[in-house]
Design an enzyme around this catalytic site. Sequence first.
Site: not given
Length: 275
Positions: A86-88
């Site tokens: 994941h990232c933002m």
Amino acid sequence: MGISMILDNFLYLGAAKDTKDEKEMEKLKITHIFSCAGTVHSPEKYIIANEKFEDDETVDISEQIEKAYWFIERVRMKKGARVFIHCMAGKSRSASIVLSYLLKRDIHSLSDCLFYLHSKRLEIRPNDGFMNQLCDLELKLTNKQTLSKEIKEWRSLQSKALKTKIDVQTCHFIQPSLDSTKKANEQYLLHIQSISFTFFEIHLNQDKIIQLYQQQCQLLHSNNIDIKYFTSILQEELSNSTKKAFDFLLIHYYLDWQDIINNLLNYTNLKLNLN
């Protein structure tokens, strides 16, 4: 948008906020997280590789690509383990990492990997700088490029994907074959072996191992030691000995003591009576 399953019951892609949905994370049986954003809800529940980097076209992500590949491969080698990248927003940084894994894992073309990833998560949009680096990676791995850097060909593919419903049934080719899985397993074991021997030379030489073994034999009044028990002794020694040993494992793609010790017992010529 939620969490997207990229490879069946193994590899997932999403946003940082998705880790707050504990019921969904538990339902998907997520055990490991590779975080490109540095934010994980309830981190104590997972094994986490925290590799925060900015979603900026000028950022070099080659180190993160390499670390992510071996981290994900380590998860793949563990029965029942599942990994969430994941990232933002789950659109650029984490999508780039997943693309790099698909590209390296089975040496598919970058255009095929991008098409496939769009079929699983339509809204992905890696920035142009990351796509340029993925094009370079494809050239390094396959000696060809299937997306033009000059005209940023991935943009047209992304636009087409947004306008057209992709038939996921046409994308099953990306799922790993038995032959590629066998090859990947061999590569992973060689990778662990190489790093482990470097680790032994620095932090846990054979004389020290023999000394610990002899001490345990005396304490137990036995010449035969259970391998799981002795592994725990070595882990304790490593954990207490030096912070540099722990840092070494992080730098070398998030190995853990168990990886190192299992390799030690499998590949060294130590004459230990373990059962």
